[in-house]
Write an enzyme that holds these catalytic residues in place. Structure first.
Site, short mmCIF file in Angstrom:
data_model
loop_
_atom_site.label_atom_id
_atom_site.label_comp_id
_atom_site.label_asym_id
_atom_site.label_seq_id
_atom_site.Cartn_x
_atom_site.Cartn_y
_atom_site.Cartn_z
N GLY A 1 62.08 80.23 12.89
CA GLY A 1 61.33 78.97 12.80
C GLY A 1 62.21 77.87 12.25
N GLY A 2 63.47 77.84 12.68
CA GLY A 2 64.47 76.96 12.08
C GLY A 2 64.54 75.55 12.62
CG ASP B 30 61.03 76.54 15.87
OD1 ASP B 30 59.83 76.62 16.22
OD2 ASP B 30 61.38 76.02 14.80
CG HIS C 149 54.98 75.58 2.69
ND1 HIS C 149 55.34 74.42 2.01
CD2 HIS C 149 55.33 75.36 3.98
CE1 HIS C 149 55.86 73.56 2.85
NE2 HIS C 149 55.87 74.11 4.05
#
Length: 421
Positions: free
Chosen positions: A264-265, A289, A330
């Protein structure tokens, strides 16, 4: 006695004024700057009356957001930034075609934008005609008016407003009234669905925040631009985390030829930074990603492989030395958090593969205001939140990661959480 007290008050005021002037353009090191900022906030808290604090939070902050929005819409920041010698209000009116009254309200000497140090009024006479009144750039003007090179984070003067301003649109849709309504609807329970947050109420949509971005490509581009800017504006983990000893030193080319997978960069700022800092590091570097993100990467990081991947599906790269995630977990409630990590844990080589999470580690006491605000923003938009060390440890152990180590940054910012199975 009265005169002596008044003299002392004036002396203190003079000291504050002189100190503020001396700090303009000063080159404080980052540690001192951050500590001084914290002390200054404490000083302001001591000086403010309780009523003034409430007025600031409840009455003044919302109009400030609206004024920034209008400054963007009228291209005031862009025009002021592009004219270093200053620009008259009349010129802004002529270039934007906006109402003179509206421009005057936005840029007058005592208006919100000036009071909040977004631009600097240069005309000593606020009653002067519009053709004579001049505005110049202040410290915050340029960042309101810059466009950014997504590949390297360098700023370029341009007419495109920074994504931060465009994201104000999204933030306003999740304003506190929506937060209250959303929690009231859920009997004030912690939200557990990314499709049942104040964001859905604010934007009148059934899509999750990231689904909604996927259907609004212009805003999605702004979002990734904002992420790039924020990453380039904060201390890099590569500057303080001992990555050579934690990764490269024990790299086993026979077990796997992959050193680092950025899950997910985004557009690859971190994996590119890794390559630049350690150009001789062994093994392959992979950026993962979603397809729409990978396809939009205009300038792929040098010697980095691009791979489309949804982290809610099986991880295709097995036994890599490191799986890296930044500002990803998060974004999700606990259930999705665990689902994402289980796919990575499934392919990790025990006592070799290292999960590296670069995120905020909320302290149990004395949490800083930015982290606290960010946690609330995560709740509003995606039903996620910033987690404490105890919460991180419990969730990581729940997916089979028993070797968990926390690394706090030397100054401020996000920490590093290492985990192995």
């Amino acid at each position: 006695m009265m005169y002596e007290s008044e003299g002392n008050n004036l002396s203190i005021l003079a000291e504050f004024t002189a100190l503020a002037g001396s700090l303009q353009g000063s080159n404080l090191n980052e540690d001192v700057r951050l500590k001084a900022s914290a002390v200054t906030r404490s000083l302001l808290s001591a000086l403010e009356l309780p009523f003034e604090r409430i007025m600031q939070d409840v009455v003044m902050n919302p109009p400030t957001l609206m004024a920034i929005r209008m400054g963007v819409q009228l291209e005031i920041f862009t025009q002021v930034s592009q004219n270093p010698e200053g620009i008259t209000l009349q010129t802004i009116v002529e270039k934007t075609g906006a109402s003179p009254i509206l421009v005057d309200h936005q840029t007058a000497k005592d208006n919100i934008i000036c009071a909040d140090n977004m631009i600097s009024p240069q005309s000593p006479d606020s009653a002067a005609s519009m053709c004579c009144r001049v505005c110049q750039a202040a410290r915050c003007t340029d960042i309101q008016a810059l466009s950014f090179d997504y590949g390297n984070g360098r700023s370029n003067g341009g007419s495109n407003n920074l994504s931060l301003n465009k994201l104000v649109l999204i933030l306003e849709t999740s304003a506190p009234p929506k937060l209250q309504s959303s929690f009231a609807k859920n009997n004030n329970h912690v939200l557990s669905s990314v499709k049942d947050t104040p964001f859905q109420l604010g934007c009148n949509t059934e899509f999750s925040y990231f689904e909604w971005l996927g259907k609004n490509p212009d805003l999605a581009r702004d979002f990734h631009q904002w992420m790039t800017l924020k990453q380039n504006a904060t201390p890099s983990w590569l500057d303080w985390f001992d990555i050579e000893n934690h990764l490269a030193e024990d790299f086993n080319a026979e077990a796997s030829d992959v050193l680092f997978v950025d899950v997910g960069g985004g557009e690859g700022q971190y994996v590119q930074g890794l390559k630049e800092k350690f150009p001789d590091a062994p093994g392959r570097l992979i950026l993962q990603d979603l397809p729409q993100v990978i396809s939009a990467v205009d300038s792929p990081p040098t010697s980095v492989e691009l791979a489309s991947h949804d982290f809610f599906t099986a991880q295709p790269i097995k036994d890599a030395r490191a799986y890296f995630m930044h500002w990803t977990l998060h974004d999700w409630p606990d259930e999705q958090f665990q689902s994402i990590l289980r796919h990575i844990v499934d392919v990790m080589e025990p006592e070799y593969s290292n999960l590296i999470i670069h995120e905020t580690i909320i302290p149990d006491t004395n949490c800083d205001l930015p982290s606290a605000c960010m946690s609330v923003m995560m709740i509003i938009q995606v039903a996620g939140f910033e987690r404490s060390e105890k919460q991180w440890r419990e969730l990581l152990e729940s997916v089979g990661l028993s070797k968990v180590v926390f690394h706090q940054p030397p100054i401020s910012g996000e920490g590093i959480i290492e985990a192995m199975k």
